[in-house]
Design a protein around this motif. Structure first.
Motif, PDB file in Angstrom:
ATOM      1  N   GLN A  74     -37.565 -13.491  -7.317  1.00  0.00           N
ATOM      2  CA  GLN A  74     -37.722 -14.246  -8.438  1.00  0.00           C
ATOM      3  C   GLN A  74     -37.080 -13.834  -9.664  1.00  0.00           C
ATOM      4  N   LEU A  75     -37.058 -12.384  -9.797  1.00  0.00           N
ATOM      5  CA  LEU A  75     -36.497 -11.701 -11.053  1.00  0.00           C
ATOM      6  C   LEU A  75     -35.109 -11.513 -10.581  1.00  0.00           C
ATOM      7  N   ARG A  76     -34.206 -12.242 -11.197  1.00  0.00           N
ATOM      8  CA  ARG A  76     -32.763 -11.925 -11.350  1.00  0.00           C
ATOM      9  C   ARG A  76     -32.471 -11.312 -12.455  1.00  0.00           C
ATOM     10  N   ASP A  77     -31.300 -10.530 -12.244  1.00  0.00           N
ATOM     11  CA  ASP A  77     -30.952  -9.613 -13.453  1.00  0.00           C
ATOM     12  C   ASP A  77     -29.871 -10.527 -14.574  1.00  0.00           C
ATOM     13  N   ASP A  78     -29.700 -11.701 -14.030  1.00  0.00           N
ATOM     14  CA  ASP A  78     -28.612 -12.658 -15.040  1.00  0.00           C
ATOM     15  C   ASP A  78     -29.527 -13.407 -15.867  1.00  0.00           C
ATOM     16  N   GLN A  79     -31.176 -13.459 -15.540  1.00  0.00           N
ATOM     17  CA  GLN A  79     -32.004 -14.487 -16.059  1.00  0.00           C
ATOM     18  C   GLN A  79     -33.068 -13.663 -16.839  1.00  0.00           C
ATOM     19  N   PRO A  80     -33.561 -13.918 -17.891  1.00  0.00           N
ATOM     20  CA  PRO A  80     -34.780 -13.357 -18.307  1.00  0.00           C
ATOM     21  C   PRO A  80     -35.784 -13.696 -17.401  1.00  0.00           C
ATOM     22  N   PRO A  81     -36.863 -12.671 -17.059  1.00  0.00           N
ATOM     23  CA  PRO A  81     -37.838 -12.757 -16.492  1.00  0.00           C
ATOM     24  C   PRO A  81     -38.995 -13.341 -16.992  1.00  0.00           C
ATOM     25  N   GLU A  82     -40.028 -14.281 -16.282  1.00  0.00           N
ATOM     26  CA  GLU A  82     -41.201 -14.635 -16.660  1.00  0.00           C
ATOM     27  C   GLU A  82     -41.965 -13.642 -17.200  1.00  0.00           C
ATOM     28  N   PRO A  83     -42.678 -13.549 -18.342  1.00  0.00           N
ATOM     29  CA  PRO A  83     -43.621 -12.413 -18.364  1.00  0.00           C
ATOM     30  C   PRO A  83     -44.610 -12.143 -17.551  1.00  0.00           C
ATOM     31  N   ASN A  84     -45.344 -13.326 -17.097  1.00  0.00           N
ATOM     32  CA  ASN A  84     -46.432 -13.071 -15.996  1.00  0.00           C
ATOM     33  C   ASN A  84     -45.961 -12.439 -14.790  1.00  0.00           C
ATOM     34  N   PHE A  85     -44.536 -12.625 -14.468  1.00  0.00           N
ATOM     35  CA  PHE A  85     -43.751 -11.916 -13.267  1.00  0.00           C
ATOM     36  C   PHE A  85     -43.599 -10.570 -13.676  1.00  0.00           C
ATOM     37  N   VAL A  86     -43.361 -10.225 -14.999  1.00  0.00           N
ATOM     38  CA  VAL A  86     -43.328  -8.796 -15.267  1.00  0.00           C
ATOM     39  C   VAL A  86     -44.493  -7.996 -15.149  1.00  0.00           C
ATOM     40  N   GLU A  87     -45.751  -8.660 -15.601  1.00  0.00           N
ATOM     41  CA  GLU A  87     -46.937  -8.041 -15.393  1.00  0.00           C
ATOM     42  C   GLU A  87     -47.472  -7.753 -14.090  1.00  0.00           C
ATOM     43  N   LEU A  88     -47.006  -8.805 -13.346  1.00  0.00           N
ATOM     44  CA  LEU A  88     -47.505  -8.658 -11.670  1.00  0.00           C
ATOM     45  C   LEU A  88     -46.634  -7.574 -11.165  1.00  0.00           C
TER      46      LEU A  88
ATOM     47  N   ILE B 181     -41.562 -10.995 -23.219  1.00  0.00           N
ATOM     48  CA  ILE B 181     -41.333  -9.980 -21.982  1.00  0.00           C
ATOM     49  C   ILE B 181     -41.503  -8.704 -22.339  1.00  0.00           C
ATOM     50  N   LYS B 182     -41.113  -8.334 -23.657  1.00  0.00           N
ATOM     51  CA  LYS B 182     -41.233  -6.863 -24.262  1.00  0.00           C
ATOM     52  C   LYS B 182     -42.843  -6.490 -24.037  1.00  0.00           C
ATOM     53  N   ARG B 183     -43.814  -7.514 -24.602  1.00  0.00           N
ATOM     54  CA  ARG B 183     -45.108  -7.457 -24.574  1.00  0.00           C
ATOM     55  C   ARG B 183     -45.751  -7.210 -22.886  1.00  0.00           C
TER      56      ARG B 183
ATOM     57  N   ASP C 109     -42.794  -0.490  -7.155  1.00  0.00           N
ATOM     58  CA  ASP C 109     -42.716   0.774  -6.895  1.00  0.00           C
ATOM     59  C   ASP C 109     -41.877   1.348  -8.256  1.00  0.00           C
ATOM     60  N   ASP C 110     -41.528   2.656  -7.813  1.00  0.00           N
ATOM     61  CA  ASP C 110     -40.689   3.325  -8.865  1.00  0.00           C
ATOM     62  C   ASP C 110     -39.342   2.632  -9.384  1.00  0.00           C
ATOM     63  N   ALA C 111     -38.684   1.909  -8.501  1.00  0.00           N
ATOM     64  CA  ALA C 111     -37.584   1.288  -9.015  1.00  0.00           C
ATOM     65  C   ALA C 111     -37.971   0.092  -9.960  1.00  0.00           C
ATOM     66  N   ASP C 112     -39.253  -0.562  -9.538  1.00  0.00           N
ATOM     67  CA  ASP C 112     -39.474  -1.522 -10.307  1.00  0.00           C
ATOM     68  C   ASP C 112     -39.807  -1.120 -11.568  1.00  0.00           C
ATOM     69  N   GLY C 113     -40.528   0.171 -11.670  1.00  0.00           N
ATOM     70  CA  GLY C 113     -40.792   0.784 -12.890  1.00  0.00           C
ATOM     71  C   GLY C 113     -39.671   0.990 -13.708  1.00  0.00           C
ATOM     72  N   GLN C 114     -38.502   1.364 -13.239  1.00  0.00           N
ATOM     73  CA  GLN C 114     -37.238   1.300 -13.924  1.00  0.00           C
ATOM     74  C   GLN C 114     -37.056   0.107 -14.691  1.00  0.00           C
ATOM     75  N   ARG C 115     -37.205  -1.105 -14.092  1.00  0.00           N
ATOM     76  CA  ARG C 115     -36.788  -2.411 -14.431  1.00  0.00           C
ATOM     77  C   ARG C 115     -37.674  -2.500 -15.727  1.00  0.00           C
ATOM     78  N   ILE C 116     -39.123  -2.484 -15.328  1.00  0.00           N
ATOM     79  CA  ILE C 116     -40.075  -2.499 -16.598  1.00  0.00           C
ATOM     80  C   ILE C 116     -39.647  -1.683 -17.656  1.00  0.00           C
ATOM     81  N   ARG C 117     -39.476  -0.502 -17.437  1.00  0.00           N
ATOM     82  CA  ARG C 117     -39.028   0.291 -18.727  1.00  0.00           C
ATOM     83  C   ARG C 117     -37.744  -0.165 -19.412  1.00  0.00           C
ATOM     84  N   ARG C 118     -36.787  -0.920 -18.858  1.00  0.00           N
ATOM     85  CA  ARG C 118     -35.708  -1.658 -19.758  1.00  0.00           C
ATOM     86  C   ARG C 118     -36.123  -2.836 -20.490  1.00  0.00           C
ATOM     87  N   TRP C 119     -37.251  -3.202 -19.657  1.00  0.00           N
ATOM     88  CA  TRP C 119     -37.646  -4.728 -20.568  1.00  0.00           C
ATOM     89  C   TRP C 119     -38.536  -4.267 -21.627  1.00  0.00           C
ATOM     90  N   LEU C 120     -38.877  -2.893 -21.760  1.00  0.00           N
ATOM     91  CA  LEU C 120     -39.502  -2.629 -23.012  1.00  0.00           C
ATOM     92  C   LEU C 120     -38.668  -2.826 -24.390  1.00  0.00           C
TER      93      LEU C 120
END
Length: 188
Positions: free
Chosen positions: A15-29, A53-55, A35-46
């Motif tokens: 559901q989380l594609r790099d070409d579209q902004p993610p839904e905030p509830n998907f980010v929190e989930l 999305i940042k929140r 895993d760690d790779a997802d953690g790097q995605r979350i770090r970028r979204w900060l």
């Protein structure tokens, strides 16, 4: 089950594609099940331009067991600052976290009390020298004598519980903390 969790994580990533902004509830989930790779995605979204999305990324990061440094690096961001403060209060245990907290005192009056509680909590978990450095910053900022005393007391409590574990360097810092706190008591 682990198999169900893996399936849910796979579906969420799809559901989380790099070409579209993610839904905030998907980010929190993703922060909860990723895993760690997802953690790097979350770090970028900060650093995402969308505050929602940042929140969500900041909340996901704060709820994880990842280091608080990436939140602290953004402590001047009004979206991330309250989340960083709460996370620091709950689990901050690094001198850099304490330094970042004292250097980024919130401007909003309603955020001062959570910030104060976080500074005191972290002061009880870091080295005496880090607390003395933070104390100097608090003095420069004009912090109240009451806050400075509470910070010093929080730093002293773990040292006084187990004095047998003190080495020479910590003993010197303990004396510095006690003398500095005595000076604050004179101010009160």
């Amino acid at each position: 089950t682990p198999l169900q969790l893996q399936g849910a994580t796979t579906k969420l990533r799809a559901q989380l594609r790099d070409d579209q902004p993610p839904e905030p509830n998907f980010v929190e989930l993703l922060g909860r099940i990723g895993d760690d790779a997802d953690g790097q995605r979350i770090r970028r979204w900060l650093s995402h331009p969308n505050d929602g999305i940042k929140r969500a990324a900041a909340r996901a990061w704060a709820r994880s067991d990842r280091p608080l440094g990436p939140l602290g690096e953004r402590a001047d961001d009004p979206v991330i600052q309250p989340i960083f403060i709460e996370a620091a209060k709950d689990r901050g245990n690094k001198s850099t976290t304490l330094r970042t907290l004292v250097q980024h005192r919130p401007a909003e009056e309603e955020s001062i009390e959570p910030w104060r509680l976080a500074v005191i909590a972290v002061a009880g978990r870091v080295s005496p020298s880090a607390v003395l450095d933070a104390y100097d910053v608090l003095v420069q900022q004009g912090a109240t004598a009451q806050l400075r005393r509470q910070v010093l007391t929080a730093a002293l409590e773990p040292l006084l519980v187990d004095p047998a574990g003190l080495n020479e360097q910590i003993t010197i810092a303990l004396v510095d903390l006690l003398l500095t706190r005595a000076e604050v008591f004179i101010e009160l």
